[in-house]
Motif scaffolding. Structure first.
Motif, PDB file in Angstrom:
ATOM      1  N   GLU A   7      -4.523   2.751 -12.133  1.00 14.84           N
ATOM      2  CA  GLU A   7      -5.694   2.976 -11.281  1.00 14.84           C
ATOM      3  C   GLU A   7      -5.601   2.143 -10.003  1.00 14.84           C
ATOM      4  N   MET A   8      -5.135   0.915 -10.122  1.00 14.94           N
ATOM      5  CA  MET A   8      -4.968   0.061  -8.942  1.00 14.94           C
ATOM      6  C   MET A   8      -3.912   0.626  -7.996  1.00 14.94           C
ATOM      7  N   ALA A   9      -2.860   1.230  -8.560  1.00 15.48           N
ATOM      8  CA  ALA A   9      -1.796   1.813  -7.734  1.00 15.48           C
ATOM      9  C   ALA A   9      -2.349   2.937  -6.860  1.00 15.48           C
ATOM     10  N   VAL A  10      -3.209   3.771  -7.449  1.00 15.38           N
ATOM     11  CA  VAL A  10      -3.823   4.862  -6.692  1.00 15.38           C
ATOM     12  C   VAL A  10      -4.682   4.299  -5.563  1.00 15.38           C
ATOM     13  N   LYS A  11      -5.424   3.239  -5.865  1.00 16.02           N
ATOM     14  CA  LYS A  11      -6.298   2.638  -4.851  1.00 16.02           C
ATOM     15  C   LYS A  11      -5.489   1.931  -3.769  1.00 16.02           C
ATOM     16  N   ALA A  12      -4.341   1.377  -4.147  1.00 19.21           N
ATOM     17  CA  ALA A  12      -3.481   0.753  -3.137  1.00 19.21           C
ATOM     18  C   ALA A  12      -2.993   1.801  -2.149  1.00 19.21           C
ATOM     19  N   ALA A  23       0.828  -1.213   0.000  1.00 19.81           N
ATOM     20  CA  ALA A  23       0.000   0.000   0.000  1.00 19.81           C
ATOM     21  C   ALA A  23       0.853   1.251   0.000  1.00 19.81           C
ATOM     22  N   ILE A  24       1.836   1.320   0.882  1.00 17.92           N
ATOM     23  CA  ILE A  24       2.650   2.527   0.989  1.00 17.92           C
ATOM     24  C   ILE A  24       3.509   2.724  -0.252  1.00 17.92           C
ATOM     25  N   ALA A  25       3.827   1.622  -0.959  1.00 19.87           N
ATOM     26  CA  ALA A  25       4.613   1.712  -2.193  1.00 19.87           C
ATOM     27  C   ALA A  25       3.735   1.867  -3.432  1.00 19.87           C
ATOM     28  N   SER A  26       2.416   1.918  -3.259  1.00 22.02           N
ATOM     29  CA  SER A  26       1.457   2.055  -4.382  1.00 22.02           C
ATOM     30  C   SER A  26       1.612   0.929  -5.395  1.00 22.02           C
ATOM     31  N   THR A  27       1.728  -0.299  -4.919  1.00 22.41           N
ATOM     32  CA  THR A  27       1.974  -1.429  -5.807  1.00 22.41           C
ATOM     33  C   THR A  27       0.715  -2.279  -5.978  1.00 22.41           C
ATOM     34  N   PRO A  28       0.161  -2.350  -7.188  1.00 27.82           N
ATOM     35  CA  PRO A  28      -0.964  -3.266  -7.440  1.00 27.82           C
ATOM     36  C   PRO A  28      -0.518  -4.711  -7.230  1.00 27.82           C
ATOM     37  N   ALA A  29      -1.457  -5.575  -6.879  1.00 26.55           N
ATOM     38  CA  ALA A  29      -1.033  -6.931  -6.546  1.00 26.55           C
ATOM     39  C   ALA A  29      -2.028  -7.989  -6.971  1.00 26.55           C
TER      40      ALA A  29
END
Length: 366
Positions: free
Chosen positions: A337-342, A276-282
């Motif tokens: 978009e997933m990175a922003v949500k993470a 989450a803190i690294a904005s990484t989609p998973a």
């Protein structure tokens, strides 16, 4: 009493005990908070178990004390009397440590080491604070949170299971390196899609096998893969490619996840906090044998936020994994978009918030 003696007494550092053991998910949040407490002039000592990860990470920074303790079974069985005996010994030893050292309180991040720490501190009337990072609290947290003076939570979902008057959602502290931009010391071109595969501190042999089967298709797109296999995979070097970097562990996880376009990962609470803190989609594959399936509940919170997709290990096929990642590689806007949500799930100041909860409990103690 002379003035010099008075000054010497008032400047004596306050001692505080941290009980954290086992996996990185328990240890890294505790180590992060320890740095803040140290800056507040606390003298810290650590309580752990003699054969766990803390023996490698903690002695470099803090004195480590160990007690003989194992996980308690939910059901009564042949080993129950032995386990209860070990718990009684661990509580007594911890109580003696707290008394002799005149400690001001105890912090624990859950797991079975938490039981002797909380019970010993409770018997002495000392502040006792627990942090629960999972969406489904562990057994010890559920059993003993009612006698803690403070309970910090990593995820809002956990409030359902614990006393409302004790809990504060503070997020899960992450290693300090994650809070600033980090350079990546690997030869990966800046324009290349980077897939990071990490099975947690124990590795994930079954996931590793699936990833190696899918890797050729991903590499054909020009992507790079950094695969952290753990130390227990006998086939770790069975696949070779110039753009596939396989290693048991990697120290600069902050730099790696900040650079990654996507991660394939287990769903331990500490790992998710770092994603989450690294904005990484998973793409999350919860460890199927985690206590009470808590990794699946952790992953569900990220799926609900749109930051990840989750697959059960026993249901995930090679074709599903391959096609899901290929689709993401071909649709970078989806990953963005997933990175922003993470990042929306991150609590950048979680370490300070949890440290503040601890300090408040100490200040409120008689």
């Amino acid at each position: 009493m002379s003035n010099s003696e008075s000054v010497a007494i008032t400047e004596q550092p306050q001692r505080f005990l941290i009980a954290a053991s086992g996996t990185g998910g328990h240890l890294f949040p505790a180590l992060a908070v320890a740095e803040v407490l140290e800056a507040e002039q606390f003298q810290l000592e650590w309580l752990g178990v003699s054969n766990r990860l803390e023996t490698q990470l903690v002695p470099k920074k803090y004195p480590l004390r160990t007690v003989p303790i194992e996980g308690l079974q939910t059901r009564i069985g042949p080993k129950t009397p032995i386990l209860l005996g070990k718990l009684a010994v661990a509580v007594w030893q911890t109580r003696q440590l707290l008394k002799r050292g005149q400690f001001k309180g105890v912090l624990t991040t859950g797991g079975y080491i938490a039981a002797p720490a909380i019970l010993a501190a409770w018997s002495l009337g000392l502040p006792r604070v627990i942090h629960e990072s999972n969406a489904i609290p562990g057994k010890v947290t559920r059993w003993l949170s009612s006698i803690c003076t403070g309970v910090g939570l990593g995820l809002e979902d956990a409030t359902t299971y614990l006393p409302k008057d004790k809990t504060v959602v503070v997020g899960t502290p992450v290693r300090p390196a994650f809070l600033t931009p980090c350079e990546l010391d690997l030869p990966i071109p800046p324009e290349a899609t980077l897939i990071v595969v990490a099975g947690g501190s124990q590795g994930a042999v079954s996931v590793n096998k699936l990833v190696r089967a899918c890797a050729p298709a991903w590499l054909e797109t020009g992507a790079w893969i950094v695969h952290l296999t753990g130390a227990q995979d006998p086939d770790a070097q069975s696949f070779q490619h110039p753009h596939y970097l396989s290693m048991p562990f990697y120290d600069n996880m902050a730099g790696l996840l900040q650079r990654a376009n996507l991660a394939i990962s287990r769903a331990g609470a500490g790992t998710l906090s770092e994603l989450a803190i690294a904005s990484t989609p998973a793409l999350l594959i919860p460890y199927p044998y985690a206590a009470e399936d808590h990794q699946a509940f952790n992953a569900a919170a990220f799926v609900k936020a749109g930051a990840a997709e989750m697959y059960r290990q026993d249901e995930l096929t090679e074709e599903q994994l391959k096609q899901t990642v290929l689709q993401w590689i071909q649709e970078p806007q989806v990953l963005e978009e997933m990175a922003v949500k993470a990042y929306s799930l991150a609590v950048p100041n979680s370490t300070e918030r949890f440290a503040q909860l601890i300090l408040e409990q100490i200040e409120a103690s008689p």
